[in-house]
Design an enzyme around this catalytic site. Structure first.
Site, PDB file in Angstrom:
ATOM      1  N   HIS A  68       0.828  -1.215   0.000  1.00  0.00           N
ATOM      2  CA  HIS A  68       0.000   0.000   0.000  1.00  0.00           C
ATOM      3  C   HIS A  68       0.859   1.260   0.000  1.00  0.00           C
ATOM      4  O   HIS A  68       0.472   2.293   0.539  1.00  0.00           O
ATOM      5  CB  HIS A  68      -0.997   0.001   1.163  1.00  0.00           C
ATOM      6  CG  HIS A  68      -2.082  -1.014   0.964  1.00  0.00           C
ATOM      7  ND1 HIS A  68      -3.307  -0.693   0.438  1.00  0.00           N
ATOM      8  CD2 HIS A  68      -2.087  -2.349   1.176  1.00  0.00           C
ATOM      9  CE1 HIS A  68      -4.031  -1.804   0.347  1.00  0.00           C
ATOM     10  NE2 HIS A  68      -3.315  -2.815   0.789  1.00  0.00           N
ATOM     11  N   THR A  69       2.011   1.143  -0.616  1.00  0.00           N
ATOM     12  CA  THR A  69       2.892   2.302  -0.786  1.00  0.00           C
ATOM     13  C   THR A  69       2.874   2.778  -2.232  1.00  0.00           C
ATOM     14  O   THR A  69       3.267   3.904  -2.509  1.00  0.00           O
ATOM     15  CB  THR A  69       4.340   1.920  -0.419  1.00  0.00           C
ATOM     16  OG1 THR A  69       4.616   0.650  -1.028  1.00  0.00           O
ATOM     17  CG2 THR A  69       4.523   1.791   1.075  1.00  0.00           C
ATOM     18  N   ASP A  70       2.433   1.919  -3.160  1.00  0.00           N
ATOM     19  CA  ASP A  70       2.569   2.300  -4.586  1.00  0.00           C
ATOM     20  C   ASP A  70       1.704   3.503  -4.949  1.00  0.00           C
ATOM     21  O   ASP A  70       2.155   4.430  -5.619  1.00  0.00           O
ATOM     22  CB  ASP A  70       2.362   1.104  -5.539  1.00  0.00           C
ATOM     23  CG  ASP A  70       1.023   0.403  -5.451  1.00  0.00           C
ATOM     24  OD1 ASP A  70       0.220   0.716  -4.541  1.00  0.00           O
ATOM     25  OD2 ASP A  70       0.768  -0.485  -6.312  1.00  0.00           O
ATOM     26  N   SER A 109     -11.765 -17.959 -22.543  1.00  0.00           N
ATOM     27  CA  SER A 109     -10.935 -18.273 -21.376  1.00  0.00           C
ATOM     28  C   SER A 109     -10.975 -19.771 -21.141  1.00  0.00           C
ATOM     29  O   SER A 109     -12.049 -20.339 -20.907  1.00  0.00           O
ATOM     30  CB  SER A 109     -11.468 -17.542 -20.133  1.00  0.00           C
ATOM     31  OG  SER A 109     -10.951 -18.170 -18.974  1.00  0.00           O
ATOM     32  N   GLY A 126      -4.169 -12.606  -4.309  1.00  0.00           N
ATOM     33  CA  GLY A 126      -3.162 -11.577  -4.060  1.00  0.00           C
ATOM     34  C   GLY A 126      -1.883 -11.794  -4.850  1.00  0.00           C
ATOM     35  O   GLY A 126      -0.830 -11.264  -4.492  1.00  0.00           O
ATOM     36  N   SER A 177      -5.042 -10.644 -12.295  1.00  0.00           N
ATOM     37  CA  SER A 177      -5.649  -9.700 -13.245  1.00  0.00           C
ATOM     38  C   SER A 177      -4.579  -8.899 -13.973  1.00  0.00           C
ATOM     39  O   SER A 177      -4.684  -8.683 -15.187  1.00  0.00           O
ATOM     40  CB  SER A 177      -6.681  -8.798 -12.565  1.00  0.00           C
ATOM     41  OG  SER A 177      -6.113  -8.104 -11.500  1.00  0.00           O
ATOM     42  N   GLU A 192      -7.345  -1.053 -14.929  1.00  0.00           N
ATOM     43  CA  GLU A 192      -7.955  -1.263 -13.607  1.00  0.00           C
ATOM     44  C   GLU A 192      -8.670  -0.002 -13.131  1.00  0.00           C
ATOM     45  O   GLU A 192      -9.810  -0.052 -12.682  1.00  0.00           O
ATOM     46  CB  GLU A 192      -6.873  -1.607 -12.569  1.00  0.00           C
ATOM     47  CG  GLU A 192      -6.178  -2.928 -12.789  1.00  0.00           C
ATOM     48  CD  GLU A 192      -6.970  -4.124 -12.275  1.00  0.00           C
ATOM     49  OE1 GLU A 192      -8.032  -3.929 -11.642  1.00  0.00           O
ATOM     50  OE2 GLU A 192      -6.524  -5.259 -12.529  1.00  0.00           O
ATOM     51  N   ASP A 241       1.635  -4.053  -9.621  1.00  0.00           N
ATOM     52  CA  ASP A 241       1.396  -5.391 -10.180  1.00  0.00           C
ATOM     53  C   ASP A 241       1.664  -5.408 -11.689  1.00  0.00           C
ATOM     54  O   ASP A 241       2.314  -6.314 -12.214  1.00  0.00           O
ATOM     55  CB  ASP A 241      -0.049  -5.819  -9.919  1.00  0.00           C
ATOM     56  CG  ASP A 241      -0.399  -5.752  -8.451  1.00  0.00           C
ATOM     57  OD1 ASP A 241       0.525  -5.604  -7.623  1.00  0.00           O
ATOM     58  OD2 ASP A 241      -1.594  -5.827  -8.119  1.00  0.00           O
ATOM     59  N   TYR A 273      -9.972  -2.202   0.431  1.00  0.00           N
ATOM     60  CA  TYR A 273      -8.806  -1.577  -0.218  1.00  0.00           C
ATOM     61  C   TYR A 273      -9.026  -0.072  -0.426  1.00  0.00           C
ATOM     62  O   TYR A 273      -8.222   0.745   0.015  1.00  0.00           O
ATOM     63  CB  TYR A 273      -8.508  -2.301  -1.535  1.00  0.00           C
ATOM     64  CG  TYR A 273      -7.284  -1.826  -2.272  1.00  0.00           C
ATOM     65  CD1 TYR A 273      -6.079  -2.531  -2.193  1.00  0.00           C
ATOM     66  CD2 TYR A 273      -7.318  -0.687  -3.066  1.00  0.00           C
ATOM     67  CE1 TYR A 273      -4.944  -2.109  -2.894  1.00  0.00           C
ATOM     68  CE2 TYR A 273      -6.200  -0.253  -3.762  1.00  0.00           C
ATOM     69  CZ  TYR A 273      -5.020  -0.970  -3.676  1.00  0.00           C
ATOM     70  OH  TYR A 273      -3.908  -0.542  -4.368  1.00  0.00           O
TER      71      TYR A 273
HETATM   72  C1  GLA Z   1      -2.829  -4.643  -4.870  1.00  0.00           C
HETATM   73  C2  GLA Z   1      -2.762  -3.475  -5.837  1.00  0.00           C
HETATM   74  C3  GLA Z   1      -1.375  -2.832  -5.835  1.00  0.00           C
HETATM   75  C4  GLA Z   1      -0.909  -2.509  -4.427  1.00  0.00           C
HETATM   76  C5  GLA Z   1      -1.122  -3.707  -3.497  1.00  0.00           C
HETATM   77  C6  GLA Z   1      -0.838  -3.375  -2.066  1.00  0.00           C
HETATM   78  O1  GLA Z   1      -2.005  -5.672  -5.320  1.00  0.00           O
HETATM   79  O2  GLA Z   1      -3.083  -3.879  -7.144  1.00  0.00           O
HETATM   80  O3  GLA Z   1      -1.375  -1.702  -6.648  1.00  0.00           O
HETATM   81  O4  GLA Z   1      -1.540  -1.369  -3.941  1.00  0.00           O
HETATM   82  O5  GLA Z   1      -2.428  -4.226  -3.580  1.00  0.00           O
HETATM   83  O6  GLA Z   1       0.504  -3.125  -1.885  1.00  0.00           O
END
Ligand code: GLA
Length: 383
Positions: free
Chosen positions: A34-36, A67, A122, A126, A158, A170, A219
């Site tokens: 949660h830093t991005d 798919s 996680g 996607s 997204e 990601d 989120y």
């Molecule tokens: C998900 C989001 C990322 C990031 C993480 C938490 O994977 O897609 O952008 O924020 O959560 O670090």
């Protein structure tokens, strides 16, 4: 990764055309959660789970998407602007939509998607679909983008089409990962540094089997709470547009003006940025004890201050602590379920995985999926 030759023959049998085949990996984040979206630092690695995309042109003006995972085919009129429908097709259609916005006129095509990135765990299934689809569609135009630009375009899928308010991590690592390396990414300017992962280490990914969704409520709530804290700091120090620019001293000075939850979220994000940069240094120096310590601290901060974990993920991390071979363990990805990343001595990875699985099943009656992974290359065409 699934067999590309098999994908090719499935596509040929279904669409009677010879496809070009692309691959884009999922990812595991070693540290930096949660830093991005706060323009901070993350340190992910691409993994050996991936989405494959096979594409060929059509002459009937349709996008036909199949798919293999869902066993489902859907057709869309290429002349109409795509609209989201909360379906797996949103990811490839979102790519069409964003590329169209960039001025690309995508011709009709048949696309077969087949992936082994566990869904909703996680591990960025996607993002891997978006990046593989984007490479595939661009190839029809003879076009390509540098990896960082491709990542931003797929992040926009997204943000603007699917409606998930995520950051760039990601898509970036899926597009730019490197075999046997983690990547310290500065999410502000997308500059990065590769850090080799020593060959005696394995990435053991333990799935709590608790599904996570970043489109769900938690989120965006966490993101809003942390951004509210930033706004308080910025009201005193206008040079702080993102928590990346804030310090722990800012929280000491102005934390009393923040809602208590906002203060906690900000403490996580600010300290996580510091830990992530320190973790990259530790990995580059080969100081694995320090890296493990930082991962443990990061998990605590994620769980306590960010309240981004869940009982099962906390348990998975706790149960790993005294199993031989562990260097560090923490919840990885968007949170509220999903997987833990365990950095483990390769020689002990198999017994480690077996013991962790046994302990978790004993305590929860849930049988976890545990994978021994290695850092892999980012997205590319397969011959
Ligand atoms: C998900 C989001 C990322 C990031 C993480 C938490 O994977 O897609 O952008 O924020 O959560 O670090």
């Amino acid at each position: 990764m699934h067999d590309p030759a098999l994908l090719r023959s499935m596509h040929r049998a279904r669409f009677h055309a010879e496809p070009a085949v692309f691959v884009a990996p999922g990812r595991v984040n070693l540290i930096g959660e949660h830093t991005d979206y706060a323009e901070g630092f993350v340190m992910p690695a691409a993994i050996d789970f991936a989405t494959l995309a096979a594409i060929s042109l059509r002459s009937d003006g349709k996008f036909v998407l199949y798919s293999e995972n869902f066993g489902e085919e859907r057709a869309f009129d290429a002349a109409l602007p795509p609209a989201p429908s909360k379906h797996w097709t949103d990811y490839p259609l979102g790519v069409v939509s964003i590329l169209a916005g960039e001025g690309h006129k995508i011709p009709g095509f048949s696309l077969t998607l087949w992936g082994d990135v566990p869904l909703g765990s996680g591990l960025s299934s996607s993002a891997s679909v978006e990046v593989a689809s984007a490479l595939a569609m661009l190839s029809l135009l003879g076009a390509s983008y540098p990896g960082p630009v491709l990542a931003r375009l797929c992040q926009r899928v997204e943000n603007e089409f699917v409606g998930a308010n995520c950051g760039v991590m990601d898509q970036f690592i899926s597009a730019n990962g490197k075999k046997d390396h983690a990547l310290l990414l500065d999410c502000r300017d997308l500059s990065f540094r590769l850090a080799p992962i020593p060959s005696h280490l394995a990435l053991v990914i333990a799935n709590t089997m608790v599904k996570h969704s970043i489109a769900g409520g938690d989120y965006p709530t966490r993101r809003r709470e942390s951004e509210a804290a930033c706004a308080v700091i910025a009201s005193h120090r206008p040079g702080v547009p993102f928590l990346r620019d804030a310090t722990l001293e800012d929280l000491d000075k102005w934390g009393y003006e923040m809602a208590p939850k906002s203060l906690m979220r900000a403490r996580h994000v600010i300290s996580e940025n510091l830990r992530t940069v320190a973790a990259a240094e530790a990995l580059l120096k080969g100081d694995l004890a320090e890296l493990g310590r930082l991962m443990a601290e990061a998990h605590k901060s994620y769980s306590i201050d960010f309240e981004g974990s869940c009982t099962e993920a906390d348990l998975m991390v706790e149960l790993a602590q005294d199993i031989p071979g562990l260097i560090g363990a923490r919840l990885t990805g968007g949170g509220f379920g999903g997987c833990t990343i365990n950095l483990v001595e390769q020689a002990q990875a198999s017994p480690f995985a077996a013991e962790l699985g046994r302990r978790y099943a004993d305590r929860t009656s849930i049988v976890p999926e545990i994978h021994i992974c290695h850092a892999s290359d980012g997205a590319r065409q397969l011959e």
